[in-house]
Design an enzyme around this catalytic site. Structure first.
Site, short mmCIF file in Angstrom:
data_model
loop_
_atom_site.label_atom_id
_atom_site.label_comp_id
_atom_site.label_asym_id
_atom_site.label_seq_id
_atom_site.Cartn_x
_atom_site.Cartn_y
_atom_site.Cartn_z
N ARG A 235 35.96 18.86 -26.72
CA ARG A 235 37.14 18.47 -25.92
C ARG A 235 37.08 17.01 -25.47
O ARG A 235 38.04 16.26 -25.63
CB ARG A 235 37.26 19.37 -24.69
CG ARG A 235 37.63 20.81 -25.01
CD ARG A 235 37.92 21.56 -23.71
NE ARG A 235 38.32 22.95 -23.95
CZ ARG A 235 38.71 23.78 -22.99
NH1 ARG A 235 38.74 23.35 -21.73
NH2 ARG A 235 39.06 25.02 -23.28
N ASP B 37 41.08 24.24 -6.72
CA ASP B 37 42.47 23.81 -6.58
C ASP B 37 43.18 24.54 -5.45
O ASP B 37 44.03 23.97 -4.75
CB ASP B 37 43.23 23.95 -7.90
CG ASP B 37 43.07 25.32 -8.55
OD1 ASP B 37 42.41 26.19 -7.96
OD2 ASP B 37 43.62 25.52 -9.65
N ASP C 147 41.24 19.60 -20.98
CA ASP C 147 42.22 20.01 -21.99
C ASP C 147 43.60 19.42 -21.68
O ASP C 147 44.61 19.94 -22.13
CB ASP C 147 42.30 21.53 -22.13
CG ASP C 147 42.72 22.21 -20.82
OD1 ASP C 147 42.76 21.53 -19.78
OD2 ASP C 147 42.99 23.43 -20.85
#
Length: 389
Positions: free
Chosen positions: A135, A297, A209
């Site tokens: 990634r 988050d 991503d």
């Protein structure tokens, strides 16, 4: 004798009248001369200059920070009436017309232009050591190459070879490589502290991503002022999350709040980030997350919405692998702020955009997007073709 006294009385009376008359005549002469005062002249009528919305906001910001905070906290507090920020390119394109921001354009009175450059933005990329090859190298090859000095990659293992070869800002958090709540909050805690140290104006978090469309990001953040309380992002849920309140109380009551999913990315102004310090700095973020027992988050959203009572500004310009990316209109892809792609379980969940790469050569569509944004990149098909000719 009687006549003499009457005569004297008449004489005194007449003398008194004469004396009073003389005094009346002398009073005006004895008064000081009256000074003449110039009367104020009427001021000429001047037509006030018309200020644009951003100029009005800048004036309010200069007057007091509390007025700014009141404006922000009073917007969209009712559930179901959240502000929705659209593409900055569309909102600034005069040929298409201005796009109203917020319900009824209410939020346009808050937005303020901030002289901004890429150097003012701190972009944090969260990754793990096992994704450096699959990634991270794709991000470094594409959008990170355009903002290498502004991008800080937070990982959980050393990779001196990658740092030597690419020159990226690779930060080993020494957090666990496990995808657990504690490990995620550990990395976010390091991200926050590094941002505060940087003195930059904006903190933006993305995952490994995500493709960040840098011109769109700069345009969006330029619409606000970094000293204001700004929390930009996209929720992964269609309703506020509910958690037990263990910071302000003993957990016997619950609290509802919105949070921007880290999988799509979010941005926080420096003014707001500094107010988060009691619950986020120097390891406090980890302890706050432990109290409410939620991931990184969610903890960000809890601190901002529940503790600081600052509203999340919802925007559809951020995208994660949790949504159906194929539904994103092809002609708006380059106007977004972040893009993503499906994981191993859903490889076909990518943006529908046509370019110089096939799905086999570019399964994430990140290379295709990058070459449309930066066609002069040496590995882009059109650039290769021109060199062959």
């Amino acid at each position: 004798m009687h006549l003499a006294s009457v005569g004297i009385s008449k004489f005194c009376f007449l003398f008194s009248l004469a004396l009073c008359g003389l005094l009346l005549l002398l009073i005006p002469a004895l008064q000081p001369p009256t000074r003449q005062v110039d009367q104020p002249q009427p001021r000429p009528h001047i037509q006030p200059a018309r200020l644009g919305p951003s100029q009005h906001v800048r004036a309010h910001v200069g007057e007091t920070d509390s007025a700014t905070e009141l404006t922000m906290s009073s917007l969209g507090r009712t559930e179901g009436t959240r502000d929705d920020v659209q593409s900055p390119k569309r909102s600034m394109d005069s040929s298409r017309g201005a796009t109203p921001v917020g319900k009824g354009g209410a939020f346009s009175g808050f937005r303020s232009r901030d002289p901004l450059d890429f150097k003012d933005i701190f972009i944090a990329v969260k990754t793990t050591r096992k994704y450096h090859k699959s990634r991270l190298e794709l991000l470094i090859q594409t959008w990170v190459s355009q903002a290498k000095e502004q991008t800080y990659i937070f990982t959980d293992g050393e990779d001196s070879e990658l740092h030597r070869r690419t020159g990226v800002n690779l930060i080993n958090t020494n957090c666990s490589a496990a995808h657990t709540r504690q490990a995620l909050c550990c990395k976010m805690s390091v991200e926050y502290d590094k941002f505060i140290e940087s003195q930059k104006k904006w903190f933006c978090h993305v995952d490994d991503d995500n493709y960040v469309i840098l011109p769109s990001l700069l345009g969006l953040l330029s619409s606000y002022h970094h000293s204001q309380d700004v929390y930009l992002g996209r929720p992964s849920l269609d309703h506020p999350i509910e958690a037990a309140e263990r910071v302000k109380s003993d957990g016997s009551v619950s609290v509802k709040f919105w949070f921007a999913t880290g999988g799509a990315g979010f941005c926080i102004s420096r003014g707001l980030a500094l107010k988060m310090s009691p619950w986020a700095s120097l390891g406090n973020f980890i302890s706050t997350a432990e109290k409410i027992r939620l991931p990184d988050d969610c903890t960000i959203g809890y601190i901002i919405e529940a503790l600081l009572e600052v509203t999340l500004t919802h925007t559809h310009l951020f995208h994660s692998h949790l949504e159906n990316l194929q539904k994103l209109p092809a002609d708006t892809v380059l106007e977004q702020v972040t893009l993503s792609f499906g994981g191993f379980e859903n490889r076909r969940n990518v943006v529908s955009i046509v370019g110089g790469f096939s799905l086999v050569d570019d399964p994430t569509r990140f290379k295709t997007v990058h070459c449309l944004l930066y066609p002069d990149t040496y590995w882009c098909p059109k650039h290769k073709h021109s060199h062959i000719n």
